[in-house]
Design a protein around this motif. Structure first.
Motif, short mmCIF file in Angstrom:
data_model
loop_
_atom_site.label_atom_id
_atom_site.label_comp_id
_atom_site.label_asym_id
_atom_site.label_seq_id
_atom_site.Cartn_x
_atom_site.Cartn_y
_atom_site.Cartn_z
N GLU A 13 0.85 -1.19 0.00
CA GLU A 13 0.00 0.00 0.00
C GLU A 13 0.89 1.24 0.00
O GLU A 13 1.81 1.35 0.80
CB GLU A 13 -0.88 -0.02 1.25
CG GLU A 13 -1.89 1.10 1.33
CD GLU A 13 -2.73 1.00 2.59
OE1 GLU A 13 -2.76 1.99 3.34
OE2 GLU A 13 -3.35 -0.05 2.82
N SER A 14 0.61 2.16 -0.92
CA SER A 14 1.31 3.45 -1.01
C SER A 14 2.83 3.28 -1.04
O SER A 14 3.56 4.00 -0.36
CB SER A 14 0.92 4.36 0.15
OG SER A 14 -0.47 4.54 0.18
N GLY A 15 3.31 2.29 -1.79
CA GLY A 15 4.75 2.08 -1.94
C GLY A 15 5.40 1.29 -0.83
O GLY A 15 6.60 1.02 -0.86
N VAL A 16 4.63 0.92 0.20
CA VAL A 16 5.19 0.18 1.35
C VAL A 16 4.72 -1.27 1.28
O VAL A 16 3.52 -1.55 1.26
CB VAL A 16 4.76 0.81 2.69
CG1 VAL A 16 5.33 0.01 3.86
CG2 VAL A 16 5.23 2.26 2.76
N PHE A 17 5.67 -2.19 1.26
CA PHE A 17 5.37 -3.62 1.28
C PHE A 17 5.55 -4.08 2.72
O PHE A 17 6.60 -3.87 3.32
CB PHE A 17 6.31 -4.39 0.36
CG PHE A 17 5.99 -5.86 0.29
CD1 PHE A 17 5.01 -6.33 -0.56
CD2 PHE A 17 6.67 -6.77 1.09
CE1 PHE A 17 4.71 -7.70 -0.62
CE2 PHE A 17 6.38 -8.12 1.04
CZ PHE A 17 5.40 -8.58 0.18
N VAL A 18 4.50 -4.69 3.29
CA VAL A 18 4.56 -5.20 4.66
C VAL A 18 4.42 -6.72 4.61
O VAL A 18 3.49 -7.25 4.00
CB VAL A 18 3.43 -4.61 5.54
CG1 VAL A 18 3.52 -5.18 6.95
CG2 VAL A 18 3.52 -3.10 5.57
N LEU A 19 5.37 -7.40 5.21
CA LEU A 19 5.35 -8.85 5.32
C LEU A 19 5.25 -9.17 6.80
O LEU A 19 6.09 -8.73 7.59
CB LEU A 19 6.64 -9.43 4.72
CG LEU A 19 6.75 -10.93 4.56
CD1 LEU A 19 5.70 -11.44 3.57
CD2 LEU A 19 8.15 -11.29 4.07
N LYS A 20 4.20 -9.88 7.18
CA LYS A 20 3.98 -10.20 8.60
C LYS A 20 4.09 -11.70 8.80
O LYS A 20 3.40 -12.47 8.13
CB LYS A 20 2.59 -9.70 9.02
CG LYS A 20 2.31 -9.90 10.48
CD LYS A 20 1.01 -9.23 10.87
CE LYS A 20 0.83 -9.30 12.37
NZ LYS A 20 -0.17 -8.35 12.84
N LEU A 21 4.97 -12.10 9.70
CA LEU A 21 5.15 -13.51 10.03
C LEU A 21 4.56 -13.75 11.41
O LEU A 21 4.84 -12.99 12.35
CB LEU A 21 6.62 -13.90 10.02
CG LEU A 21 7.25 -14.17 8.65
CD1 LEU A 21 7.12 -13.01 7.70
CD2 LEU A 21 8.70 -14.57 8.80
N CYS A 22 3.75 -14.79 11.52
CA CYS A 22 3.05 -15.08 12.78
C CYS A 22 3.35 -16.53 13.19
O CYS A 22 3.48 -17.41 12.35
CB CYS A 22 1.54 -14.93 12.60
SG CYS A 22 1.04 -13.34 11.92
N GLY A 23 3.38 -16.76 14.50
CA GLY A 23 3.53 -18.11 15.02
C GLY A 23 4.93 -18.68 14.83
O GLY A 23 5.93 -17.96 14.84
N ASP A 24 4.99 -19.98 14.63
CA ASP A 24 6.24 -20.72 14.50
C ASP A 24 6.57 -20.84 13.01
O ASP A 24 6.02 -21.70 12.31
CB ASP A 24 6.05 -22.10 15.14
CG ASP A 24 7.35 -22.89 15.24
OD1 ASP A 24 8.44 -22.29 15.09
OD2 ASP A 24 7.27 -24.11 15.46
N VAL A 25 7.44 -19.97 12.52
CA VAL A 25 7.75 -19.90 11.09
C VAL A 25 8.95 -20.81 10.81
O VAL A 25 10.06 -20.56 11.29
CB VAL A 25 8.04 -18.45 10.65
CG1 VAL A 25 8.32 -18.39 9.16
CG2 VAL A 25 6.86 -17.55 11.03
N ARG A 26 8.69 -21.86 10.04
CA ARG A 26 9.71 -22.88 9.77
C ARG A 26 9.90 -23.10 8.30
O ARG A 26 9.24 -22.50 7.46
CB ARG A 26 9.30 -24.19 10.44
CG ARG A 26 9.20 -24.08 11.93
CD ARG A 26 9.16 -25.44 12.60
NE ARG A 26 9.38 -25.27 14.03
CZ ARG A 26 10.57 -25.30 14.61
NH1 ARG A 26 11.65 -25.50 13.91
NH2 ARG A 26 10.68 -25.13 15.90
N LEU A 27 10.78 -24.03 7.98
CA LEU A 27 11.14 -24.33 6.60
C LEU A 27 9.96 -24.72 5.74
O LEU A 27 10.01 -24.58 4.53
CB LEU A 27 12.23 -25.41 6.54
CG LEU A 27 11.88 -26.79 7.08
CD1 LEU A 27 11.44 -27.71 5.97
CD2 LEU A 27 13.08 -27.37 7.78
N THR A 28 8.87 -25.16 6.34
CA THR A 28 7.69 -25.52 5.55
C THR A 28 7.11 -24.30 4.83
O THR A 28 6.39 -24.45 3.85
CB THR A 28 6.59 -26.14 6.44
OG1 THR A 28 6.34 -25.27 7.54
CG2 THR A 28 7.02 -27.52 6.95
N LEU A 29 7.44 -23.11 5.30
CA LEU A 29 6.97 -21.89 4.66
C LEU A 29 8.03 -21.25 3.74
O LEU A 29 7.82 -20.17 3.22
CB LEU A 29 6.55 -20.86 5.72
CG LEU A 29 5.30 -21.23 6.52
CD1 LEU A 29 5.10 -20.26 7.67
CD2 LEU A 29 4.08 -21.26 5.63
#
Length: 169
Positions: A13-29
């Motif tokens: 949005e408006s030139g800003v990319f937001v990436l939100k990681l939640c919980g237990d982020v592992r190699l499966t993602l």
């Protein structure tokens, strides 16, 4: 203790990319994180990248490698390095040990009062076993090139994975 499965959310949005990681982020993602890094590399009008880890309880080394790939994907395109917002002391310590402060701005709270609400979860990209191994290898190679500490930590794993990929005689 119940471990929350990892999820990834993204918004632009408006030139800003937001990436939100939640919980237990592992190699499966990792396939999903890889696709987001590739998407960023091609996003027109990109002015800033924010990675929100406030709801992440754990981020494994493969996922960290793909976060580093995000920084590589936008290097030279932004006035400021990507920002990681993290308030979990364990996750922050891991970022510090891995040398992320050389590639990202690390902070506890965003500069503005709140990031835009991200309602949509990124569709998870499926990965086959071979694709997963290749992404694990790529992620750890990226981490190895960040600093000497990481090279020492991950060289045995990278060599083992490379040996598995080498054709047998």
């Amino acid at each position: 203790m119940l471990i929350e499965e990892g999820r990834i959310k993204a918004a632009f949005e408006s030139g800003v990319f937001v990436l939100k990681l939640c919980g237990d982020v592992r190699l499966t993602l990792c396939a999903t994180l890889d696709s987001q890094a590739q998407r960023l590399a091609k996003t027109p009008g990109l002015e800033a990248v924010m990675i929100d880890l406030r709801e992440a309880t754990n981020v494994d080394s493969t996922a960290l490698g793909f976060l580093a790939k995000v920084a590589i994907a936008v290097k030279g395109r932004l006035e400021q390095p990507p920002t990681i917002i993290v308030d979990n002391p364990d996750v922050r310590k891991m970022l510090d040990v891995m040398g992320f402060s050389h590639f990202f701005t690390l902070m506890k709270m965003p500069l503005e009062q709140a990031l835009p609400e991200i309602a949509e979860t990124v569709t998870e990209v499926p990965a086959d076993e071979q694709g997963m191994r290749q992404r694990i290898l790529e992620a750890h190679r990226i981490l190895m090139h960040m600093n000497e500490h990481n090279r020492e930590q991950f060289q045995p794993l990278v060599e083992m994975l490379e040996d598995q990929d080498a054709p047998s005689e």
